[in-house]
Motif scaffolding. Structure first.
Motif, PDB file in Angstrom:
ATOM      1  N   LYS A 259       0.841  -1.194   0.000  1.00 55.23           N
ATOM      2  CA  LYS A 259       0.000   0.000   0.000  1.00 55.23           C
ATOM      3  C   LYS A 259       0.876   1.243   0.000  1.00 55.23           C
ATOM      4  O   LYS A 259       2.101   1.166   0.166  1.00 55.23           O
ATOM      5  N   MET A 260       0.248   2.395  -0.186  1.00 52.47           N
ATOM      6  CA  MET A 260       0.986   3.654  -0.196  1.00 52.47           C
ATOM      7  C   MET A 260       1.636   3.872   1.174  1.00 52.47           C
ATOM      8  O   MET A 260       1.021   3.614   2.213  1.00 52.47           O
ATOM      9  N   GLN A 271       7.842   4.696  -2.157  1.00 53.52           N
ATOM     10  CA  GLN A 271       6.479   5.238  -2.084  1.00 53.52           C
ATOM     11  C   GLN A 271       5.477   4.222  -1.546  1.00 53.52           C
ATOM     12  O   GLN A 271       4.341   4.576  -1.250  1.00 53.52           O
ATOM     13  N   TYR A 272       5.896   2.951  -1.430  1.00 53.42           N
ATOM     14  CA  TYR A 272       5.006   1.917  -0.926  1.00 53.42           C
ATOM     15  C   TYR A 272       5.552   1.324   0.369  1.00 53.42           C
ATOM     16  O   TYR A 272       6.734   1.488   0.704  1.00 53.42           O
ATOM     17  N   GLU A 273       4.709   0.623   1.095  1.00 52.13           N
ATOM     18  CA  GLU A 273       5.102  -0.118   2.284  1.00 52.13           C
ATOM     19  C   GLU A 273       4.290  -1.408   2.339  1.00 52.13           C
ATOM     20  O   GLU A 273       3.292  -1.560   1.631  1.00 52.13           O
ATOM     21  N   LEU A 274       4.728  -2.348   3.177  1.00 54.22           N
ATOM     22  CA  LEU A 274       4.062  -3.644   3.305  1.00 54.22           C
ATOM     23  C   LEU A 274       3.332  -3.725   4.642  1.00 54.22           C
ATOM     24  O   LEU A 274       3.770  -3.167   5.646  1.00 54.22           O
ATOM     25  N   THR A 275       2.238  -4.460   4.633  1.00 53.06           N
ATOM     26  CA  THR A 275       1.540  -4.824   5.862  1.00 53.06           C
ATOM     27  C   THR A 275       1.450  -6.341   5.917  1.00 53.06           C
ATOM     28  O   THR A 275       0.901  -6.972   5.000  1.00 53.06           O
ATOM     29  N   PHE A 276       1.998  -6.940   6.984  1.00 54.08           N
ATOM     30  CA  PHE A 276       1.939  -8.385   7.148  1.00 54.08           C
ATOM     31  C   PHE A 276       0.516  -8.803   7.507  1.00 54.08           C
ATOM     32  O   PHE A 276      -0.133  -8.182   8.360  1.00 54.08           O
ATOM     33  N   GLU A 277       0.043  -9.896   6.884  1.00 54.03           N
ATOM     34  CA  GLU A 277      -1.314 -10.375   7.104  1.00 54.03           C
ATOM     35  C   GLU A 277      -1.286 -11.827   7.564  1.00 54.03           C
ATOM     36  O   GLU A 277      -0.219 -12.446   7.696  1.00 54.03           O
ATOM     37  N   ASP A 278      -2.474 -12.415   7.780  1.00 52.95           N
ATOM     38  CA  ASP A 278      -2.558 -13.816   8.209  1.00 52.95           C
ATOM     39  C   ASP A 278      -1.912 -14.751   7.189  1.00 52.95           C
ATOM     40  O   ASP A 278      -1.315 -15.768   7.546  1.00 52.95           O
ATOM     41  N   SER A 279      -2.037 -14.394   5.906  1.00 51.27           N
ATOM     42  CA  SER A 279      -1.501 -15.260   4.860  1.00 51.27           C
ATOM     43  C   SER A 279      -0.018 -15.004   4.566  1.00 51.27           C
ATOM     44  O   SER A 279       0.569 -15.705   3.734  1.00 51.27           O
ATOM     45  N   THR A 280       0.583 -14.015   5.200  1.00 53.19           N
ATOM     46  CA  THR A 280       1.982 -13.692   4.927  1.00 53.19           C
ATOM     47  C   THR A 280       2.885 -14.855   5.342  1.00 53.19           C
ATOM     48  O   THR A 280       2.752 -15.401   6.437  1.00 53.19           O
ATOM     49  N   VAL A 281       3.810 -15.224   4.450  1.00 52.10           N
ATOM     50  CA  VAL A 281       4.761 -16.295   4.715  1.00 52.10           C
ATOM     51  C   VAL A 281       6.155 -15.687   4.828  1.00 52.10           C
ATOM     52  O   VAL A 281       6.576 -14.921   3.955  1.00 52.10           O
ATOM     53  N   VAL A 282       6.853 -16.030   5.893  1.00 54.16           N
ATOM     54  CA  VAL A 282       8.220 -15.570   6.128  1.00 54.16           C
ATOM     55  C   VAL A 282       9.095 -16.796   6.371  1.00 54.16           C
ATOM     56  O   VAL A 282       8.830 -17.566   7.290  1.00 54.16           O
ATOM     57  N   GLU A 283      10.102 -17.003   5.521  1.00 52.32           N
ATOM     58  CA  GLU A 283      10.994 -18.145   5.636  1.00 52.32           C
ATOM     59  C   GLU A 283      12.443 -17.684   5.642  1.00 52.32           C
ATOM     60  O   GLU A 283      12.822 -16.854   4.822  1.00 52.32           O
TER      61      GLU A 283
END
Length: 621
Positions: A259-260, A271-283
């Motif tokens: 998102k912005m 100009q963008y940033e991330l928001t971690f969600e329930d479906s976000t995968v981090v390995e």
């Protein structure tokens, strides 16, 4: 119903405020956020909207607010926009980009999809991108397995191995690496991507509370070969991801919302940033040799005068001392804030006061004597130069880099016994008109201004502000005609007294008479340096430092021994001091003039002064 492909590109050419009444079909491409400060008090929601090829910001009509709150309208919902206007705003970046907003006056919900819907032009573009990525990957990756058909448009549908699953690539379970997406190419319209990035910053967990909600959050900065992006985890994801993400390690990350960016909370250029969600995968990534390390541009503390107030700098320093936490109340917001002050030093020979705020101040437990790297410290000009760590900044104790090891060796061998110069010119209490109130003892060495700087910066020229500064100069003239006034003899009163007809001295404040007054200095001196001169008003403490005797003695000499008095004035003239000054505008009979008073005075330490000048010359080279 297909989306109105090309509509967003078309409105870029429309004038600000243009009205569009032909129906258009757009899809919500992000989570919806309440829009504050809307006219008439009606709550509206904003989001990113897609036409199948491009995205922009959209503001929903107020009549759809109940459907948003009931979650009937949400991310991936498709709307038939019956009427909207175009609003344009210049985005504050180096290119001054013009951003167009779709402000909907009327719209209706058509249906809600389970992903982003693509238009024909976007499908072609996506297919070309996939072909290029597959060609680049064939030389270093195993041949891809047969992938199932997705049926619908392949836009936004990456190959299956780019959708990460736990243990599927480089994690504890091993496996083939995915096709990677560079950070610089992330945008809210692509929701099937995988990045491989190094965590360069991680904030402590913070709590937030609003009238309608509350929760926790933390953020990380992610870096790859193409750039940086900030990512934030909110309440549900904090406990899952905060222990997993470590500064310095590399991870595969996917299925986060793009998102912005809210630039006021970020210190990265994206100009963008991330928001971690329930479906976000981090390995975790086990092979990260080609992922760059974060590079900081450390500046010496002695060069901080080069930077304007509000500039952001990186510093590598030693914690000379660390203070306790303290609570202060903001005058502007009346909110109580927690702060912690510390003194930083480095090889430039300067020390500077730095401040941590809020949770960072509470959680800080790095002992004095440690080497600390600070990223994104904000420069202040309170009495010279200070530093503070905003929420977007970061710090690392005892970093394992050559510069830190060199600084550690210097401090252990010589730095711990060095006499540092200081920028700290904090204005403390006790600065009443009746006296000096703030001394300038050994160890208090402020950033020094020239007389020309005092004049050019118009210090004291604002009627609603008092300015404090330090000058170094030579006394050129002492106005001795009015040297002192008869002060009250009471220990806790310094008001001027008047002599009665019976020879007694009366204090109006204390309402009592005394046999004799206690004289107190109140006179002016002219001080000069190589750039100019100014008049300074001396009170009792500064007068004693200049003339070398109490005011009673000076008044006695003036009355009884004119030659001895003249010699004392001559001895004080042409001496050099450092003067801590307070300047403010005063109005008399509709005339405004600047009165500059001495609130602290110290003789020149020529050894320390030579070291200060040497450091300034070195910093300017």
């Amino acid at each position: 119903m297909e989306l109105s492909v090309g509509e967003i590109a078309r409105i870029q050419g429309l004038e600000n405020g243009a009205q569009v009444t032909e129906p258009r079909v757009l899809q919500i491409a992000s989570n919806l956020q309440p829009l504050t400060g809307t006219a008439g008090g009606q709550l509206r929601y904003r989001c990113m909207v897609s036409d199948g090829a491009d995205i922009t910001v959209g503001i929903l009509p107020a009549r759809l607010t109940p459907l948003v709150e009931q979650e009937q309208i949400r991310r991936f919902s498709v709307l038939k926009v019956l009427k909207f206007s175009v609003s344009k705003k210049a985005k504050q970046n180096e290119n001054n980009t013009i951003v167009s907003f779709v402000v909907m006056a009327d719209a209706e919900l058509l249906y809600t999809a389970d992903k982003i819907v693509a238009g024909p032009s976007a499908v072609l573009q996506q297919q070309q991108q996939q072909q290029q990525q597959q060609q680049q990957a064939t030389s270093s990756m195993p041949a891809p397995q047969q992938r199932p058909s997705f049926g619908a448009s392949p836009f936004m549908s990456r190959v299956e191995d780019s959708k990460p699953a736990a243990g599927a690539y480089g994690g504890a379970s091993g496996g083939a690496a995915p096709i990677l997406h560079p950070i610089k190419d992330l945008n809210p319209y692509h929701n099937r991507w995988t990045i491989r990035a190094r965590v360069t910053q991680k904030t402590p967990i913070k709590s937030w509370k609003k009238p309608t909600s509350q929760g926790r959050l933390f953020s990380v900065n992610l870096l790859d070969e193409s750039g940086e992006i900030r990512a934030t985890a909110f309440t549900q994801q904090v406990d899952r991801l905060h222990p997993l993400l470590d500064v310095g390690r590399v991870y595969y990350i996917s299925n986060a919302q793009v998102k912005m960016a809210r630039q006021q909370f970020s210190n990265v250029n994206n100009q963008y940033e991330l928001t971690f969600e329930d479906s976000t995968v981090v390995e975790p990534c086990t092979d990260a040799t080609d992922v760059p390390q974060e590079e900081l541009n450390f500046v010496p503390l002695g060069s901080l005068m080069k930077f304007e107030k509000g500039n952001v700098v990186d510093v590598l320093c030693v914690l000379q001392s660390v203070g306790d936490t303290a609570e202060i109340t903001s005058k502007s917001t009346d909110r109580t804030m927690v702060k912690r002050d510390m003194m930083l030093v480095d090889r430039s020979g300067f020390q500077v006061r730095a401040t941590l705020w809020g949770e960072e101040a509470k959680a800080f437990d790095v002992p004095a004597g440690s080497v600390v790297a600070f990223k994104g410290m904000r420069v202040g000009d309170f009495g010279g130069r200070t530093l503070s760590l905003p929420s977007s900044g970061a710090m690392t104790a005892n970093p394992d880099v050559p510069e830190a090891h060199a600084l550690r060796g210097w401090y252990d061998s010589a730095g711990s016994t060095t006499a540092f110069q200081s920028f700290d010119g904090g204005a403390g209490g006790g600065m009443g008109m009746g006296g000096g109130g703030m001394g300038m003892g050994e160890g208090r060495q402020d950033a020094i201004k020239t007389m020309a700087q005092v004049r050019d910066e118009n210090l004291g020229g604002s009627e609603d502000k008092t300015d404090f500064f330090t000058v170094k100069g030579t006394i050129a003239f002492i106005r001795s005609s009015t040297l002192a006034y008869p002060g009250c003899a009471s220990a806790d009163c310094s008001k001027k007294m008047t002599e009665n007809s019976d020879g007694q001295w009366w204090c109006e404040k204390c309402q009592r008479a005394y046999a004799a007054p206690d004289y107190r200095y109140l006179f002016s001196i002219n001080v000069s340096d190589h750039t100019g001169q100014c008049w300074l008003q001396c009170f009792n403490e500064s007068g004693e430092a200049i003339l070398g005797c109490p005011a009673n003695e000076a008044v006695r000499l003036q009355a009884t021994d004119e030659a001895a008095f003249a010699q004392r004035i001559a001895d004080a003239t042409f001496r050099e001091f450092k003067f801590r000054c307070r300047a403010r505008s005063e109005r008399f009979n509709d005339n405004v003039r600047i009165r500059t008073s001495i609130v602290g005075i110290a003789p020149i330490d020529y050894v320390a002064e030579a070291a200060r000048l040497s450091a300034l010359i070195e910093a300017m080279q």
